[in-house]
Design a protein around this motif. Structure first.
Motif, PDB file in Angstrom:
ATOM      1  N   MET A  56       0.738  -1.897  -0.015  1.00 22.74           N
ATOM      2  CA  MET A  56       0.006  -0.314  -0.154  1.00 22.74           C
ATOM      3  C   MET A  56       0.928   1.285  -0.030  1.00 22.74           C
ATOM      4  SD  MET A  56      -1.613   0.184   3.953  1.00 22.74           S
ATOM      5  CE  MET A  56      -3.162  -0.980   3.777  1.00 22.74           C
ATOM      6  N   TRP A  57       2.664   1.557   0.673  1.00 19.52           N
ATOM      7  CA  TRP A  57       3.196   1.904   0.568  1.00 19.52           C
ATOM      8  C   TRP A  57       3.226   2.924  -1.119  1.00 19.52           C
ATOM      9  CZ3 TRP A  57       1.865   4.847   4.204  1.00 19.52           C
ATOM     10  CH2 TRP A  57       1.969   5.043   6.090  1.00 19.52           C
ATOM     11  N   MET A  58       3.399   1.502  -1.843  1.00 22.22           N
ATOM     12  CA  MET A  58       3.876   2.280  -3.257  1.00 22.22           C
ATOM     13  C   MET A  58       2.202   2.851  -3.744  1.00 22.22           C
ATOM     14  SD  MET A  58       4.606  -0.110  -6.965  1.00 22.22           S
ATOM     15  CE  MET A  58       4.898   0.419  -8.144  1.00 22.22           C
ATOM     16  N   GLY A  59       1.004   2.720  -3.470  1.00 17.93           N
ATOM     17  CA  GLY A  59       0.544   3.607  -4.070  1.00 17.93           C
ATOM     18  C   GLY A  59       0.557   5.060  -3.093  1.00 17.93           C
ATOM     19  N   ALA A  60       0.939   4.996  -1.727  1.00 20.28           N
ATOM     20  CA  ALA A  60       0.747   6.396  -1.275  1.00 20.28           C
ATOM     21  C   ALA A  60       1.528   7.159  -2.193  1.00 20.28           C
ATOM     22  CB  ALA A  60       0.769   5.792   0.132  1.00 20.28           C
ATOM     23  N   ASP A  61       3.165   6.733  -2.220  1.00 25.83           N
ATOM     24  CA  ASP A  61       3.675   7.131  -2.786  1.00 25.83           C
ATOM     25  C   ASP A  61       3.510   8.444  -3.612  1.00 25.83           C
ATOM     26  OD1 ASP A  61       6.995   7.327  -2.498  1.00 25.83           O
ATOM     27  OD2 ASP A  61       6.623   7.030  -4.950  1.00 25.83           O
ATOM     28  N   MET A  62       2.612   7.485  -5.055  1.00 31.34           N
ATOM     29  CA  MET A  62       2.276   8.238  -6.343  1.00 31.34           C
ATOM     30  C   MET A  62       0.706   8.428  -6.082  1.00 31.34           C
ATOM     31  SD  MET A  62       2.649   4.322  -8.584  1.00 31.34           S
ATOM     32  CE  MET A  62       2.429   5.271  -9.720  1.00 31.34           C
ATOM     33  N   PHE A  63       0.219   8.105  -5.439  1.00 26.83           N
ATOM     34  CA  PHE A  63      -1.386   9.582  -5.052  1.00 26.83           C
ATOM     35  C   PHE A  63      -1.348   9.914  -3.664  1.00 26.83           C
ATOM     36  CE2 PHE A  63      -1.459   5.913  -8.504  1.00 26.83           C
ATOM     37  CZ  PHE A  63      -1.787   6.109  -9.745  1.00 26.83           C
ATOM     38  N   ALA A  64      -0.736  10.494  -2.753  1.00 24.92           N
ATOM     39  CA  ALA A  64      -0.991  11.493  -2.030  1.00 24.92           C
ATOM     40  C   ALA A  64      -1.127  12.473  -2.412  1.00 24.92           C
ATOM     41  CB  ALA A  64       0.388  11.485  -1.145  1.00 24.92           C
ATOM     42  N   THR A  65      -2.419  12.898  -1.636  1.00 26.40           N
ATOM     43  CA  THR A  65      -3.656  13.782  -1.704  1.00 26.40           C
ATOM     44  C   THR A  65      -3.292  15.270  -0.743  1.00 26.40           C
ATOM     45  OG1 THR A  65      -5.295  12.002  -2.762  1.00 26.40           O
ATOM     46  CG2 THR A  65      -6.073  14.966  -2.310  1.00 26.40           C
TER      47      THR A  65
END
Length: 325
Positions: free
Chosen positions: A77-86
């Motif tokens: 999930m941290w890969m998604g957070a790295d790419m899509f932090a809002t």
């Protein structure tokens, strides 16, 4: 609500635009965006240092050892957070006093640029993880152009371990090289014993030629790093190849940081299964880190990184550094 902003004995001017807040001083012009959720221009001496707004760094390209012990599956999930932090919240203060988001027609009441000694823009990013949490990045500009940066992560129970915690800067063109004060060679938290303190210069942005591309190029216990470029995207300066540099130094707390300076983002490295699949080097990707997971290397068949070298995402983390002209 406008603040009662100090105007005496200062050299820095602030322009309150609808979309960006501009900071101007001797040799520098910075733009902090309300729309993009971060600074979008660090123009120093007529050269641009930002290609996109910096974002929290929460992922590193997985290594053979990571894959062997299943870490990327557990912490995916941290890969998604790295790419899509809002960006979910922005706060502005000038000379220590809060200022509401400048919107027309109210911002016209300033009557032009406002002089000040300091300005702080604080961006809060909500991360798409379960449970959700945040990273806050505060930029404090002083009249000499120095930018103090503080990055805070809010720990939450139930979150898997972090691969890395930092702030990623993408610069418009490839670096000619970088000079840093810290440990020699590539180092990670569990790979520092052979590092010798000193000042070192690295030509270009070397990527270790692993058969399968993976994270590389980390430098621990760094006091400062100076990145040097000689090209910009400005067509008016196309023929100008004079070198210019920018320095990232440890903060006032005196705590060293880690960094990597590569031509690729973690996602670009992650997407390549062989070196020839990596894209041409077009940018400089500088990641300044407050915490880095160890790489292990006990074996590649299941042994985890030693507990001392994990990053617990259930705890708070914070680090700071300065950007110096």
């Amino acid at each position: 609500r406008k603040s009662s902003i100090t105007t005496e004995g200062t050299q820095m001017e602030i322009v309150f635009g609808d979309v960006v807040t501009g900071v101007h001083g001797d040799g520098f012009e910075y733009l902090f965006s309300w729309q993009a959720g971060g600074p979008v221009s660090f123009n120093i001496g007529g050269r641009e240092w930002l290609y996109r707004a910096p974002r929290p760094a929460l992922w590193r390209a997985t290594t053979d050892n990571d894959r062997g012990n299943g870490f990327p599956v557990k912490s995916a999930m941290w890969m998604g957070a790295d790419m899509f932090a809002t960006c979910s919240k922005i706060e502005l203060s000038v000379d220590g006093e809060p200022v509401d988001k400048p919107l027309a027609p109210d911002n016209n009441s300033y009557g032009g640029p406002v002089q000040a000694q300091t300005m702080t823009m604080t961006y809060t990013y909500t991360l798409p993880v379960v449970p959700a949490t945040t990273v806050t990045v505060a930029y404090t500009v002083t009249s000499d152009g120095t930018i103090g940066v503080t990055v805070r992560y809010e720990g939450k129970d139930g979150l898997p371990e972090l691969p890395v915690f930092g702030l990623r800067f993408v610069m418009p063109t490839p670096a000619k090289g970088f000079t840093y004060t810290g440990l020699s060679g590539e180092t990670y938290p569990d790979r520092m014993a052979g590092g010798v303190p000193g000042e070192y210069t690295v030509e270009g942005m070397p990527v270790t030629p692993y058969l399968v591309p993976q994270d590389c190029g980390m430098h621990m216990r760094t006091e400062r790093v100076t990145v040097t470029r000689d090209a910009v995207l400005d067509n008016a300066r196309r023929g100008d190849r004079n070198e210019f540099s920018l320095t990232f130094a440890q903060g006032e707390d005196g705590e060293p940081f880690a960094f990597s300076c590569l031509p690729y983002t973690p996602e670009e490295i992650e997407n390549a299964t062989h070196p020839n699949e990596l894209p041409p080097a077009r940018r400089t990707v500088l990641t300044v880190c407050g915490a880095v997971r160890g790489v292990g290397g006990i074996d590649s068949w299941g042994s985890d990184v030693r507990p001392d070298y994990h990053i617990d995402a259930q705890e708070n983390h914070e680090f700071s550094f300065r950007i110096e002209l």
